[in-house]
Motif scaffolding. Sequence first.
Motif, PDB file in Angstrom:
ATOM      1  N   ILE A   1      45.945  35.886  33.749  1.00  0.00           N
ATOM      2  CA  ILE A   1      46.918  36.391  32.257  1.00  0.00           C
ATOM      3  C   ILE A   1      47.619  37.733  33.032  1.00  0.00           C
ATOM      4  CG2 ILE A   1      46.324  38.537  31.002  1.00  0.00           C
ATOM      5  CD1 ILE A   1      43.537  37.990  30.222  1.00  0.00           C
TER       6      ILE A   1
ATOM      7  N   TRP B   1      51.976  41.503  21.652  1.00  0.00           N
ATOM      8  CA  TRP B   1      51.282  41.760  22.084  1.00  0.00           C
ATOM      9  C   TRP B   1      52.026  42.473  23.922  1.00  0.00           C
ATOM     10  CZ3 TRP B   1      45.927  42.422  20.632  1.00  0.00           C
ATOM     11  CH2 TRP B   1      45.422  42.402  19.407  1.00  0.00           C
TER      12      TRP B   1
ATOM     13  N   TYR C   1      42.242  35.178  23.515  1.00  0.00           N
ATOM     14  CA  TYR C   1      43.641  35.764  23.658  1.00  0.00           C
ATOM     15  C   TYR C   1      43.984  36.434  21.893  1.00  0.00           C
ATOM     16  CZ  TYR C   1      43.675  33.541  28.003  1.00  0.00           C
ATOM     17  OH  TYR C   1      43.851  33.561  29.367  1.00  0.00           O
ATOM     18  N   PRO C   2      45.135  36.207  21.720  1.00  0.00           N
ATOM     19  CA  PRO C   2      45.630  37.332  20.348  1.00  0.00           C
ATOM     20  C   PRO C   2      45.190  35.721  19.287  1.00  0.00           C
ATOM     21  CG  PRO C   2      46.819  38.275  21.851  1.00  0.00           C
ATOM     22  CD  PRO C   2      46.232  37.406  22.892  1.00  0.00           C
TER      23      PRO C   2
ATOM     24  N   GLU D   1      51.095  43.181  28.168  1.00  0.00           N
ATOM     25  CA  GLU D   1      49.850  42.822  28.969  1.00  0.00           C
ATOM     26  C   GLU D   1      48.321  43.621  29.583  1.00  0.00           C
ATOM     27  OE1 GLU D   1      50.718  41.655  33.297  1.00  0.00           O
ATOM     28  OE2 GLU D   1      50.509  43.946  33.243  1.00  0.00           O
TER      29      GLU D   1
ATOM     30  N   SER E   1      55.850  39.653  26.567  1.00  0.00           N
ATOM     31  CA  SER E   1      54.797  39.924  25.809  1.00  0.00           C
ATOM     32  C   SER E   1      54.200  38.009  25.151  1.00  0.00           C
ATOM     33  CB  SER E   1      55.712  40.999  24.210  1.00  0.00           C
ATOM     34  OG  SER E   1      56.160  39.380  23.613  1.00  0.00           O
TER      35      SER E   1
ATOM     36  N   VAL F   1      39.526  38.947  19.949  1.00  0.00           N
ATOM     37  CA  VAL F   1      40.962  39.120  19.756  1.00  0.00           C
ATOM     38  C   VAL F   1      40.395  39.956  18.467  1.00  0.00           C
ATOM     39  CG1 VAL F   1      41.629  37.419  17.690  1.00  0.00           C
ATOM     40  CG2 VAL F   1      43.449  38.865  18.808  1.00  0.00           C
TER      41      VAL F   1
ATOM     42  N   TYR G   1      40.742  41.257  26.820  1.00  0.00           N
ATOM     43  CA  TYR G   1      39.864  40.007  27.498  1.00  0.00           C
ATOM     44  C   TYR G   1      38.358  40.561  28.207  1.00  0.00           C
ATOM     45  CZ  TYR G   1      38.122  37.398  31.957  1.00  0.00           C
ATOM     46  OH  TYR G   1      37.454  37.013  32.351  1.00  0.00           O
TER      47      TYR G   1
ATOM     48  N   GLU H   1      47.336  45.345  25.670  1.00  0.00           N
ATOM     49  CA  GLU H   1      46.598  44.790  25.207  1.00  0.00           C
ATOM     50  C   GLU H   1      45.857  43.465  25.289  1.00  0.00           C
ATOM     51  OE1 GLU H   1      48.965  47.037  21.374  1.00  0.00           O
ATOM     52  OE2 GLU H   1      50.089  44.748  22.389  1.00  0.00           O
ATOM     53  N   VAL H   2      46.534  42.431  25.896  1.00  0.00           N
ATOM     54  CA  VAL H   2      45.606  41.350  26.482  1.00  0.00           C
ATOM     55  C   VAL H   2      45.017  41.339  27.148  1.00  0.00           C
ATOM     56  CG1 VAL H   2      45.900  38.901  27.046  1.00  0.00           C
ATOM     57  CG2 VAL H   2      47.853  39.577  25.724  1.00  0.00           C
TER      58      VAL H   2
END
Length: 265
Positions: free
Chosen positions: A47, A60, A195-196, A62, A56, A219, A69, A64-65
Amino acid sequence: MSRVSFTMSLFREYIANYLKTKLTYRADFWVEVLSDLLFSAMNLIFIFIVFQHTPSLGDWSEAEVVFVYGYYMIPFGIFGTFFNLWNFGDRYIVKGEMDRILTRPAHSLAQIMLENVDPPSLIGSLVGLAIMAMSWNTLGLPFDWYDPLILIVMIAGSMLIYAGLYTTLAALSFYSDAPTGIIPLMFNIQNYGRYPVQIYNKAIRFLLTWVLPFAFVGVYPASFFLDRHGDLWLSLITPAVGIVAAAIGLAVWNRGVHRYRGAGS
């Protein structure tokens, strides 16, 4: 004694036996823990590498991702502890151990879960919780009194989705001689849920939401805490999706057991 209390008593016995075994072979235990930690670290590093090349994913960030996770790891670790069904077909159908299971009074699925319990997988859940906490602080998210309760309910729903899908997959062994080839495919598909889903096209979003609902193990429930209200209703139905998935998995399993005629059939 009720069926639930009987199963819980079996759980205590199996855990006690597991601990006795691992205390005898401690190196194996720590190697397994280390391998799980390395696997999680590699996914997290991936990631970070992605965000070295883009600011992004969709809209989204970093942090937030990484938050998503971290959430994804929690139900997956719990699922891996209690639903370690990867070798069900080979061990219980091909080698005939299902015959032994069916001679006992406890439910067949409960017995198989207990025989293959894998507590080191819970380390992944603890790591995921730590990642969520750090990302929560980085993002400056508000912390309300009900958030821990919501988190528990969401995790339970996500874990039931894993349980339902993989129980259904394991139960295919009752109907087919070689369904295990589907497992790697399913495992790869589930990784999309961390992942989104907004970064995928409509067909993949539909697949991950309504066919193989792995978006609900990452997500969507994580979005509730990120205050992404565009996905709020999808976040809130995570427990319901989990119950439906688990019910389907149990129904397919019970039907498969009813169809099963022994190792020689």
